[in-house]
Each structure stands twice: as C-alpha cells, then as structure tokens.
Motif scaffolding. Structure first.
Motif, PDB file in Angstrom:
ATOM      1  N   LEU A   1       2.301   4.541   7.550  1.00  0.00           N
ATOM      2  CA  LEU A   1       2.728   4.920   8.895  1.00  0.00           C
ATOM      3  C   LEU A   1       3.683   3.856   9.426  1.00  0.00           C
ATOM      4  CD1 LEU A   1      -0.617   6.090  10.594  1.00  0.00           C
ATOM      5  CD2 LEU A   1       1.089   7.474   9.435  1.00  0.00           C
TER       6      LEU A   1
ATOM      7  N   ALA B   1      -1.907   1.761   6.613  1.00  0.00           N
ATOM      8  CA  ALA B   1      -1.106   1.111   5.570  1.00  0.00           C
ATOM      9  C   ALA B   1      -0.998   1.998   4.345  1.00  0.00           C
ATOM     10  CB  ALA B   1      -1.727  -0.237   5.200  1.00  0.00           C
ATOM     11  N   VAL B   2      -2.113   2.595   3.933  1.00  0.00           N
ATOM     12  CA  VAL B   2      -2.087   3.461   2.746  1.00  0.00           C
ATOM     13  C   VAL B   2      -1.176   4.659   2.993  1.00  0.00           C
ATOM     14  CG1 VAL B   2      -3.475   5.020   1.331  1.00  0.00           C
ATOM     15  CG2 VAL B   2      -4.335   2.745   1.868  1.00  0.00           C
ATOM     16  N   LEU B   3      -1.188   5.167   4.229  1.00  0.00           N
ATOM     17  CA  LEU B   3      -0.339   6.320   4.555  1.00  0.00           C
ATOM     18  C   LEU B   3       1.102   5.904   4.855  1.00  0.00           C
ATOM     19  CD1 LEU B   3      -2.722   8.452   6.780  1.00  0.00           C
ATOM     20  CD2 LEU B   3      -1.884   8.992   4.512  1.00  0.00           C
TER      21      LEU B   3
ATOM     22  N   PRO C   1       0.825  -1.207   0.000  1.00  0.00           N
ATOM     23  CA  PRO C   1       0.000   0.000   0.000  1.00  0.00           C
ATOM     24  C   PRO C   1       0.860   1.259   0.000  1.00  0.00           C
ATOM     25  CG  PRO C   1      -0.592  -1.461   1.827  1.00  0.00           C
ATOM     26  CD  PRO C   1       0.664  -1.993   1.238  1.00  0.00           C
TER      27      PRO C   1
ATOM     28  N   ALA D   1      -7.286   4.828  19.758  1.00  0.00           N
ATOM     29  CA  ALA D   1      -8.414   3.927  19.501  1.00  0.00           C
ATOM     30  C   ALA D   1      -8.711   3.062  20.719  1.00  0.00           C
ATOM     31  CB  ALA D   1      -8.120   3.042  18.288  1.00  0.00           C
TER      32      ALA D   1
ATOM     33  N   ASP E   1     -10.263  -1.138   9.305  1.00  0.00           N
ATOM     34  CA  ASP E   1     -10.244   0.086   8.492  1.00  0.00           C
ATOM     35  C   ASP E   1      -9.135   1.034   8.920  1.00  0.00           C
ATOM     36  OD1 ASP E   1     -12.562  -0.938   7.450  1.00  0.00           O
ATOM     37  OD2 ASP E   1     -13.831   0.169   8.852  1.00  0.00           O
ATOM     38  N   TYR E   2      -8.969   1.203  10.246  1.00  0.00           N
ATOM     39  CA  TYR E   2      -7.945   2.131  10.719  1.00  0.00           C
ATOM     40  C   TYR E   2      -6.563   1.647  10.302  1.00  0.00           C
ATOM     41  CZ  TYR E   2     -11.705   3.730  13.856  1.00  0.00           C
ATOM     42  OH  TYR E   2     -12.880   4.188  14.379  1.00  0.00           O
TER      43      TYR E   2
ATOM     44  N   ILE F   1      -2.776   5.742  16.166  1.00  0.00           N
ATOM     45  CA  ILE F   1      -3.961   4.911  15.966  1.00  0.00           C
ATOM     46  C   ILE F   1      -4.226   4.009  17.169  1.00  0.00           C
ATOM     47  CG2 ILE F   1      -5.008   3.113  14.525  1.00  0.00           C
ATOM     48  CD1 ILE F   1      -3.871   4.544  12.156  1.00  0.00           C
TER      49      ILE F   1
ATOM     50  N   TRP G   1     -11.317  10.136  16.568  1.00  0.00           N
ATOM     51  CA  TRP G   1     -10.800  11.035  17.607  1.00  0.00           C
ATOM     52  C   TRP G   1     -10.151  12.274  16.997  1.00  0.00           C
ATOM     53  CZ3 TRP G   1      -9.293   6.031  16.779  1.00  0.00           C
ATOM     54  CH2 TRP G   1      -8.079   5.851  16.124  1.00  0.00           C
TER      55      TRP G   1
ATOM     56  N   SER H   1     -13.912   5.378   6.903  1.00  0.00           N
ATOM     57  CA  SER H   1     -12.694   5.093   7.672  1.00  0.00           C
ATOM     58  C   SER H   1     -11.983   6.339   8.168  1.00  0.00           C
ATOM     59  CB  SER H   1     -11.711   4.266   6.850  1.00  0.00           C
ATOM     60  OG  SER H   1     -12.259   3.013   6.589  1.00  0.00           O
TER      61      SER H   1
ATOM     62  N   ASN I   1      -5.970  -0.168   7.694  1.00  0.00           N
ATOM     63  CA  ASN I   1      -5.852   0.057   6.254  1.00  0.00           C
ATOM     64  C   ASN I   1      -5.438   1.496   5.966  1.00  0.00           C
ATOM     65  OD1 ASN I   1      -6.572  -2.557   5.657  1.00  0.00           O
ATOM     66  ND2 ASN I   1      -8.702  -2.085   5.195  1.00  0.00           N
ATOM     67  N   VAL I   2      -6.034   2.436   6.708  1.00  0.00           N
ATOM     68  CA  VAL I   2      -5.643   3.837   6.543  1.00  0.00           C
ATOM     69  C   VAL I   2      -4.159   3.983   6.843  1.00  0.00           C
ATOM     70  CG1 VAL I   2      -5.931   6.166   7.478  1.00  0.00           C
ATOM     71  CG2 VAL I   2      -7.941   4.750   7.062  1.00  0.00           C
TER      72      VAL I   2
END
Lengths: 264, 305
Positions: free
Chosen positions: B214, B210-212, A75, B227, B204-205, B223, A91, A87, B207-208
């Motif tokens: 981090l 992963a795309v970014l 990714p 969370a 989902d978090y 995260i 927070w 998504s 996945n976000v």
C-alpha cells in the motif's frame, strides 16, 4: 532440483544495548516449486526471523533471498504471509478484508466483477462464504485464520508464507485447518514455507522439515525428507510405523541434540 | 470440500468469550423440548421485570433520600434554600415557555442553553480541526512528539478559565473569548488521544500494508484513519464533557446570553429556585451530550462487535 526459492547464506545480527546479537547465520535452503517446507525449532531459535526475511518485512544483515532467480528484499504480494494472529483489519468485513488484497493485487488486471468473483472464490476455498458480511470480532479464532489464509491465497503468491498459522488455536480446530490447508495445497500446488513448533503438524503437512539449532547464531541443523505418500490421512498415519519413525527423528533432534538449556 | 471440513465450523469455539455463544445450546434444547422452553421464557420475563424494577426503584430511593435531606435543610438549617414544591413550581414556569423572547436581554431558558451549546460546539469544532491533525503528527513522528510534549504537559493541567483574560485581550469581546476558552479546553484530550491512537496501531496492520504494498496515501486512508478513529472519538467525548462544564463557568464571567450567565443572574436576583432548575437542566444536557458521544463511540468500536 530447481531453485524456485533460494536462501543464500542468510545471517541476521540485531544491534542491542549490550552490543551486537547474532540471531542467525549461514542459513542455506533451496525450495522447489510446489514444495511444502516446514521450519521447526525451539522458541527463540530465529525461525520466525527466517520467515520475516523471506517475506521482506525484515532486512537481512547477510546473504540474500532469490525467488525465481531474482533477489527479493522488500515485502510484496508474491510472498503473501499468513500471520500467526490472523492480522485481519477489524473495521472491515470478512469479504472486505480479502477484497482489499484482491483490489490491490489485481486492481488493473481484473474487472470489478472478476475481482468480486475471485474474492468469493478464495473465501469458498476456506469455507467462509457463510460469513462474508461479518466483522473479525464476530467470528471464532479458527474462522479468522481461515480468512487470513483466503486473503493470502487471493494474492496468488509465488510462495505462501505461514508463521505458526495454527499456534493460537485449540487442538480440534487446528486439526481441521491443517486438513483444509492440505486439501488446498493439493488442489492449487502452492509453494509453502511454514514456521511451526508442532512436530505432528510438521510431519503431516511437509515434504521436507527444516530443523533449526538453538540460537544465538542459529542455523539449519538437519533437513528431514518426509516421504509419506499423499494424500495423507491423519487417522491412517496414527498407526503408520514410518510416520512414527519420521516423528521420532524430529523429536530426537529437538529434545536430544538441541535440548533447551533453561526451560523456556 | 468434503463434509469433514464443513463440520469444522460447528466445533470451533469462539475465540472471544462473548456471551452470544452461550445461549446457543440453550436454544437448541428449547427447540426440541417444550417444557424447559416455556420455563426459560417465563424466567426471562421475570428477569426483565426484576431488572426494570431495580432500574426504577433503586434510583427512585436515592432521589427520595436526597429530597428528604433537602427538605430537612430547608426546614431546619437554611430556609433560603427553597422547598421542593417551590422549586417544582419554578421549574414548571421556566419550562412552560422555554423559547420566549422579551427583548435581547430577556430570553427563555431554551435560548440560554442553545447559546451555550453553540459556543461549546464552535470551540469544540475548532479544537477538532486543529487538535486531531496535531495529534496525528505527534503520533506518527517521534520528533514532533518530543517537540510538543513538554508544552502540552505544562498547559494541560491549567484550568481553561485562566485563558479567559488572554481571550478578552486578543478578541476584545466576550463571545469569542468564551469560544476561545472552550477551544483550549477541548484541544488537549483530542491531541493526546489521537496521538495515543496512532501509536497504538498494531505492527500487524502495518505488516499487512507492507505485504500489499500500500502507498502512503492508501495506508493513511485504509489503515491509519480507521484504526485511530475509536481513539479520536474517545478524545472528542472527553473534550465535550469538560467543555460543557467549563462553558457554565466561562459565561458567569463573560455575561451575555447563556445558561452560565443566566444562573449567575438569578443569583444576583436571589432567585434560588431558578438556580436549582438550571443545575438540573445543565446536568440533563450533559447526559444527552455524553450519550450521543457514547453512541458514536460504540458505532466505531470494532473490538466489541
């Protein structure tokens, strides 16, 4: 045709308790820069699997994905995803959700004030400047999806991937967001790969519609060129015979050639 | 953007059916039409009066019934149960000077409660320092979870007081033993809730993340921690509730300064009114602790805001 994004012989086999399950095979697709492609098919046909392979969230079992002639298998922000359920991180505020992406992608390339401006610019594109300090829980589903789109756009992706982006929205909100996406794409010229199960949405937005056969071992059945002139106007198209021919072709494929055996 | 796009946001119904969207049309009406607005505000006032009446009258009725039964027990069944007025007098005398100090073994009730709270906080903090990281590890690694789960399942249902002899043996003193008991009390809810929180993080978090692209540290900081925080606070809230119950019992056994031993001491003196005063005070402190934690919890509850 240049091969900006190329899917070569993609195949996907999942290991299950009952043995191997072949979800996808022999998926070949070539997408030009600036094209808007929709992938449509019945639920369970593996269209989301294709998108997840392109995004790198899922590792392909066969074949490969080329972006500007380079293989991608992890990714990255060059293939930003607009997720079906937005998504957003609950927070963080609207602004912070987009800023997180901007900071990560442009942390070294842009100064602090440039990143602030870029964050606001992308939220302006989706008309969300009015709710910068709200949290996702405080805004409607349509607005959340707008922020999701802004976050994806802010990464300046080479390809924008959208996984049924409007699937969870009501019809009116969906129509307005589709218009927004069309406008943004006309302005920025993004290359877009969108998964959908909505025939009207596919015809309205796409340059080409990729129709997938039913699984298991799903693959591309037909590809339909949507040669309607842009900009497209929802109301004008409602009475356009060519629009209805195209729509009919997709319906024909989905409901005559690929009828679902059991009602899903 | 053109006007059609701007118009959208008015049409978009809120996804979550929260109440805040409902009064909006009502307000719009009230801006244009005077009579309904006035009617509405007076209705609101009446609703408020009615609500506060109910909030006072109904619990008041309960207290009156309990007081009646109490008096009945005092008069007909057991005269050793003090009368309401005797208890009231005792409460006034105890609470009129809660922080007196007459030597090391004769402290006001305020001191007794503060000593107990101090033990609770010490054990509770130690449990947080140990339990939250352990919970994180268990949530993140299936193997650690598998390794620890059976031990936790065996120990969790045990009354924390069962650990008091072990504490006395280890520390050879009452005070650290009581803190040790509170530590044991508090640690299980913290471990279990933290682990559940980490496991409940939506894919989902990730996945976000992963795309970014981090990194591991960024994922933890941006995260994982935020969370999981609501779950961690739930664990802390449960821990604190039980810890406050357990400290009273623990102090009865260990002695020294503290509301639990004070209560037991009053039993030895056969000073029943003081016992009832202590029971009510322990309840009030419990409410204060509980509402503090709920306040903290609602501060970090993203879903409802």
């Amino acid at each position: 045709m240049d091969h900006y994004l190329k899917l070569e012989n993609l195949g996907m086999t999942f290991k299950t308790q009952k043995g191997n399950f072949c979800a996808l095979k022999q998926v070949n697709l070539s997408i030009s820069k600036g094209e808007f492609i929709s992938i449509i098919g019945h639920s369970g046909c593996g269209k989301s699997t294709v998108l997840n392979i392109v995004s790198g969230l899922l590792k392909t079992s066969e074949g490969y994905v080329l972006l500007e002639n380079r293989e991608v298998n992890a990714p990255g922000p060059d293939r930003a995803v607009v997720f079906q359920n937005h998504s957003l991180l609950p927070w963080l505020t609207v602004y912070e959700n987009v800023r997180l992406a901007v900071d990560k992608v442009f942390g070294s390339g842009k100064s602090r004030s440039e990143r602030d401006e870029w964050t606001r610019h992308n939220l302006e594109l989706v008309n969300m400047l009015h709710s910068l300090d709200k949290r996702p829980g405080e805004i409607s589903g349509g607005m959340k999806q707008r922020v999701g789109i802004a976050r994806a756009l802010s990464m300046e992706p080479k390809v924008l991937l959208m996984d049924e982006p409007f699937g969870a929205l009501d019809a009116l909100t969906r129509a307005h967001l589709q218009d927004s996406v069309m406008e943004i794409q006309a302005t920025l010229g993004n290359t877009v790969l969108m998964i959908t199960h909505d025939v009207d949405e596919a015809v309205l937005l796409s340059d080409r519609i990729v129709m997938m056969t039913n699984g298991p071992a799903a693959t591309i059945g037909e590809v339909l060129d949507v040669d309607l002139p842009r900009p497209r106007e929802r109301l004008a198209l409602a009475n356009d015979p060519h629009y209805h021919r195209l729509r009919g072709a997709v319906l024909e494929f989905l409901y005559r050639k690929q009828t679902k055996k059991e009602a899903a | 953007m053109n006007t059609s796009v701007i118009a959208v946001d008015e049409y978009e119904p809120a996804a979550d059916t929260d109440a805040s969207t409902v009064p909006e049309p009502a307000n719009k009406v009230s801006q244009t039409m005077e009579p309904p607005a006035r009617k509405k505000s007076s209705g609101k006032l009446r609703g408020f009066a009615e609500k506060s009446m109910r909030a006072i009258l109904l619990p008041g009725a309960t207290f009156i019934i309990v007081g009646f039964i109490w008096t009945l027990i005092h008069m007909k069944i057991s005269p050793q149960i003090p009368s309401l007025s005797d208890t009231w007098q005792a409460a006034i005398s105890v609470l009129s000077d809660p922080f007196y100090k007459h030597g090391p073994n004769d402290l006001g009730i305020g001191w007794q409660i503060l000593y107990s709270l101090g033990r609770v906080m010490a054990g509770f903090s130690l449990a947080a320092v140990v339990g939250i990281p352990v919970g994180f590890m268990m949530g993140m690694s299936a193997n650690i979870q598998r390794a620890w789960q059976p031990l936790i399942q065996i120990l969790r249902p045990v009354s924390p007081l069962a650990w008091l002899p072990i504490g006395l043996l280890l520390f050879k003193a009452a005070n650290p033993s009581a803190i040790f008991v509170i530590f044991i009390t508090s640690i299980w809810p913290m471990i279990i809730n933290t682990a559940a929180g980490v496991k409940a993080i939506p894919q989902d978090y990730m996945n976000v993340a992963a795309v970014l692209r981090l990194g591991r540290l960024e994922i933890t900081r941006k995260i994982l921690l935020p969370a999981t925080l609501p779950h961690v606070i739930t664990g802390m809230r449960l821990s604190l509730n039980i810890a406050w119950m357990v400290i009273v019992a623990a102090e009865m056994l260990t002695g020294g300064v503290g509301i639990g031993f004070w209560l037991w001491d009053e039993w030895n003196n056969l000073n029943i009114p003081h016992i009832i005063v202590a029971i009510v005070l322990i309840g009030i402190v419990g409410i204060v602790l509980e509402s503090g934690m709920s306040l903290l919890q609602s501060r970090f509850d993203y879903s409802r805001k």
